[in-house]
Design a protein around this motif. Structure first.
Motif, PDB file in Angstrom:
ATOM      1  N   ILE A 141       0.838  -1.183   0.000  1.00  0.00           N
ATOM      2  CA  ILE A 141       0.000   0.000   0.000  1.00  0.00           C
ATOM      3  C   ILE A 141       0.882   1.245   0.000  1.00  0.00           C
ATOM      4  CG2 ILE A 141      -1.952  -1.101   1.156  1.00  0.00           C
ATOM      5  CD1 ILE A 141      -1.008   0.229   3.754  1.00  0.00           C
ATOM      6  N   VAL A 142       0.306   2.332  -0.478  1.00  0.00           N
ATOM      7  CA  VAL A 142       0.973   3.631  -0.445  1.00  0.00           C
ATOM      8  C   VAL A 142       0.341   4.436   0.686  1.00  0.00           C
ATOM      9  CG1 VAL A 142       1.439   5.753  -1.724  1.00  0.00           C
ATOM     10  CG2 VAL A 142       1.416   3.553  -2.923  1.00  0.00           C
ATOM     11  N   VAL A 143       1.164   5.004   1.566  1.00  0.00           N
ATOM     12  CA  VAL A 143       0.663   5.720   2.740  1.00  0.00           C
ATOM     13  C   VAL A 143       1.193   7.148   2.748  1.00  0.00           C
ATOM     14  CG1 VAL A 143       0.355   3.650   4.126  1.00  0.00           C
ATOM     15  CG2 VAL A 143       2.570   4.802   4.145  1.00  0.00           C
ATOM     16  N   TYR A 144       0.404   8.045   3.370  1.00  0.00           N
ATOM     17  CA  TYR A 144       0.727   9.475   3.384  1.00  0.00           C
ATOM     18  C   TYR A 144       0.523  10.011   4.792  1.00  0.00           C
ATOM     19  CZ  TYR A 144       0.185  14.454   2.095  1.00  0.00           C
ATOM     20  OH  TYR A 144       0.305  15.822   1.988  1.00  0.00           O
ATOM     21  N   LYS A 153       4.233  13.688   3.532  1.00  0.00           N
ATOM     22  CA  LYS A 153       5.181  12.800   2.868  1.00  0.00           C
ATOM     23  C   LYS A 153       4.559  11.427   2.618  1.00  0.00           C
ATOM     24  CE  LYS A 153       8.709  15.606   2.589  1.00  0.00           C
ATOM     25  NZ  LYS A 153       9.251  16.022   1.275  1.00  0.00           N
ATOM     26  N   TRP A 154       5.042  10.773   1.550  1.00  0.00           N
ATOM     27  CA  TRP A 154       4.531   9.470   1.135  1.00  0.00           C
ATOM     28  C   TRP A 154       5.567   8.378   1.371  1.00  0.00           C
ATOM     29  CZ3 TRP A 154      -0.419   8.842  -0.790  1.00  0.00           C
ATOM     30  CH2 TRP A 154      -1.102  10.008  -1.147  1.00  0.00           C
ATOM     31  N   ILE A 211       4.091   9.338  -4.612  1.00  0.00           N
ATOM     32  CA  ILE A 211       4.279   7.995  -5.166  1.00  0.00           C
ATOM     33  C   ILE A 211       3.437   7.917  -6.422  1.00  0.00           C
ATOM     34  CG2 ILE A 211       3.948   5.518  -4.835  1.00  0.00           C
ATOM     35  CD1 ILE A 211       6.137   6.584  -3.069  1.00  0.00           C
ATOM     36  N   GLY A 212       4.051   7.508  -7.527  1.00  0.00           N
ATOM     37  CA  GLY A 212       3.341   7.454  -8.801  1.00  0.00           C
ATOM     38  C   GLY A 212       2.932   6.040  -9.177  1.00  0.00           C
ATOM     39  N   GLU A 213       3.225   5.666 -10.408  1.00  0.00           N
ATOM     40  CA  GLU A 213       2.806   4.372 -10.944  1.00  0.00           C
ATOM     41  C   GLU A 213       3.492   3.225 -10.205  1.00  0.00           C
ATOM     42  OE1 GLU A 213       2.345   2.416 -15.433  1.00  0.00           O
ATOM     43  OE2 GLU A 213       3.763   4.051 -15.073  1.00  0.00           O
ATOM     44  N   VAL A 214       2.723   2.154  -9.965  1.00  0.00           N
ATOM     45  CA  VAL A 214       3.254   0.930  -9.356  1.00  0.00           C
ATOM     46  C   VAL A 214       2.955  -0.211 -10.322  1.00  0.00           C
ATOM     47  CG1 VAL A 214       3.145  -0.640  -7.391  1.00  0.00           C
ATOM     48  CG2 VAL A 214       2.847   1.834  -7.037  1.00  0.00           C
TER      49      VAL A 214
END
Length: 472
Positions: free
Chosen positions: A353-356, A360-361, A379-382
C-alpha cells in the motif's frame, strides 16, 4: 541517430558505443505520420497518407496501401482502398476485395456492408447471406440481427426471416435469452422472442437488466420485471432505481434505500436514502453519514457494521477506511489490519500500500509493516514490482521492497514492464532496460513517448514518429 548505451554497475558508470540495443529492442528506420493499435500482435501505421500494418517484431505485414484501416475482429481487418471497403486477414492477404461503401466488423462470422445506401450481410468468403436492402443493420451476438426498413426497426435471423415486424422506433436487445425492449410511439414493450410473449404493460422508461431482473417505469414509479415471466415482481412504488455492474440493484423509496440481488431477493437491512454507496466485484460499502459504514458481501449476503466515516472501493480483499481524520485498512470481514493513523492510503498492489502522513509518502505492506520511510513527495505508478516516486521535484524508481533502482533525477517516468522503463530528463528521453541486475540506457530526443500495445511504443521526431519494438 547516434546510438549511446550507458551501463550502470552499482556506483560505476561505463559508456559503451556498441550496437547492443538490438538484443533488447529495435527502432524503425522509417518515420511515420501516425502509429495506432490494431490488436495485441499488430499495429497500423501511416506513411505518405497511406496506412499499413506491422507485427510486434517490426516486420511489415502490409505495406502502406490503404486509406484507412479499422480494428481487427474475428481475424478480419476492414480496409479502405479507392474509397471502397473490403477485408484482409491478419497476415495481410486480401480476403474480400474492397467494393463496399461502408462495413462493420465481423460478429459471429457475419459483417454488415453498405452499397448505394442500403445495407446487407456477408460471410467471411464475401458471399451475401442477405442482399443490401435495409436502411441500417446491427448484428448482435448469437446472430440476432436488428434491421431498419421503412424508417422502422425489426429483427431478422441470419437467413433473413422476419422475427419482429418493422413497427418500432427503437429496439434494444437485452442480455437475456432473446428478450428485447421495443419502443412504439412513446412507450416501451418488453418482448420475449423465445417465449413469444409481450409484457402486459407499456413502460415509459427502463434500465439495464441484472440477470432476469429488469427495472421498468410507468406512472413515474419504478418496479422490477421478471424477464422469464414478463411480470412485475415488486409493487410499482420505487422513486429511483440504480443498476450496478457487479450484479445488484439499488432501490430508493421515500427516505429508504434497499439492496436487491440478481435473484430478486432484497437484503433485510435498509439504509438512509442519501447513503453513499461504493461497490466492487464482491463487496458493497454503504456509508449512512452517521459514523457507521455497513459492508455487504455479495457472495454470502452477510453484513458487517464498522465505525468509520469514509471508505474506498475494496481492492484485492482490502479497503482503506477513514475514522475521524485518519485512514486505516480493513479486510472484507471488517476487521482492521492497519489501525487508522495515516492522512491517506491507497492500495497499490496485492501486497503493498501507499501511505501518506504529514505531507510525505511511503510504502508499507498490507499488514502494516513499513517498507520505506515517509520521505517522498509523491508515489506514482506501481507496476511489476517497480514503484515510481517523486523527491525534491525529480522522479526515480524503486523496487517495492524500498530499494532504489533509479535515483530521482528525471522529470517524468513511465513504467512499461519489469524489464523496460521510459524516463525523461529535460528534453531527452531514455529507454532503460533492466537485465540481470544491470541497467542499459538508450537516449533519444523526442517530444513524447506513446504506448501502442504491449510490445510496441512510438515516439515523435521532427520528421514524424518512429516505432520502438521491445523484445520479451
Amino acid at each position: 541517430m547516434t546510438l549511446l548505451i550507458t551501463t550502470i554497475y552499482s556506483t560505476a558508470t561505463i559508456v559503451i558505443r556498441k550496437n547492443i540495443a538490438k538484443h533488447f529492442f529495435t527502432i524503425s528506420d522509417e518515420n511515420y505520420q501516425n502509429v495506432a493499435y490494431l490488436n495485441n500482435k499488430l499495429v497500423m501505421f501511416e506513411k505518405n497518407s497511406k496506412w499499413g500494418i506491422m507485427d510486434i517484431q517490426g516486420k511489415i505485414v502490409v505495406k502502406p496501401t490503404y486509406e484507412r484501416i479499422l480494428l481487427e475482429s474475428e481475424g478480419m481487418i476492414p480496409v479502405k482502398l479507392k474509397n471502397k471497403w473490403g477485408f484482409i486477414d491478419i497476415y495481410g492477404k486480401v480476403k474480400i476485395k474492397p467494393q463496399f461503401d461502408n462495413v462493420t466488423a465481423f460478429t459471429d462470422q457475419l459483417a454488415a456492408v453498405c452499397v448505394n445506401n442500403r445495407w446487407g450481410i456477408i460471410d467471411k468468403s464475401g458471399k451475401y447471406t442477405i442482399k443490401p436492402q435495409y436502411q441500417d443493420i446491427i448484428i448482435h451476438p448469437n446472430k440476432m440481427i436488428q434491421t431498419k426498413k421503412y424508417n422502422k426497426w425489426g429483427i431478422i435471423d441470419e437467413k433473413g426471416n422476419q422475427i419482429i415486424p418493422y413497427k418500432y422506433k427503437e429496439i434494444q436487445i437485452l442480455n437475456y435469452k432473446g428478450v428485447i425492449v421495443a419502443k412504439e410511439k412513446d412507450s416501451y414493450k418488453i418482448i420475449s422472442i423465445k417465449n413469444k410473449k409481450e409484457s402486459k404493460e407499456n413502460y415509459s422508461n427502463f434500465s439495464l437488466n441484472i440477470g432476469k431482473m429488469l427495472p421498468v417505469m410507468r406512472n413515474n414509479k419504478w418496479s422490477i420485471l421478471n424477464l422469464e415471466t414478463l411480470s412485475e415482481v415488486f409493487p410499482l412504488i420505487y422513486d429511483e432505481i440504480w443498476v450496478h455492474n457487479e450484479g445488484w440493484i439499488e432501490l430508493k423509496k421515500d427516505k429508504k434505500l434497499y439492496i436487491m440481488f440478481s435473484d430478486g431477493k432484497i437484503l433485510d437491512k435498509t439504509f438512509k436514502r442519501d447513503s453513499v454507496v461504493v461497490s466492487s466485484n464482491k463487496m458493497i460499502s454503504i456509508n449512512q453519514n452517521n459514523g457507521v459504514i455497513t459492508l455487504v458481501n455479495l457472495d454470502s449476503r452477510k453484513t458487517v457494521d464498522i465505525k468509520a466515516h469514509d471508505i474506498t472501493v475494496f481492492n484485492n480483499g482490502f479497503a482503506a477506511v477513514k475514522v475521524r481524520d485518519k485512514w486505516g485498512l480493513i479486510a472484507e470481514n471488517g476487521k482492521f489490519v492497519i489501525k487508522p493513523k495515516y492522512d491517506s492510503i491507497w492500495i497499490a498492489d496485492k501486497d503493498i500500500i501507499v501511505v501518506y502522513l504529514n505531507g510525505k509518502w511511503g510504502l508499507a505492506k498490507i499488514n502494516g509493516e513499513t517498507l520505506t520511510p515517509l520521505n517522498y513527495d509523491l508515489i506514482g505508478e506501481v507496476k511489476d514490482g517497480y514503484v515510481a516516486f517523486l523527491k525534491n521535484g525529480k522522479w526515480g524508481v524503486m523496487l517495492k521492497t524500498g530499494k532504489i533502482l533509479l535515483k530521482p533525477k528525471f522529470d517524468q517516468i513511465t513504467l512499461h514492464t519489469k524489464n523496460y522503463i521510459f524516463a525523461r530528463q529535460n528534453d531527452t528521453w531514455f529507454l532503460i532496460v533492466i537485465k540481470n541486475n544491470k541497467k542499459y540506457f538508450y537516449r533519444f530526443k523526442t517530444f513524447s513517448v506513446i504506448r501502442v500495445n504491449d510490445n510496441i511504443w512510438a515516439y515523435t521526431t521532427e520528421k514524424g514518429m518512429k516505432v520502438i519494438i521491445l523484445k520479451k
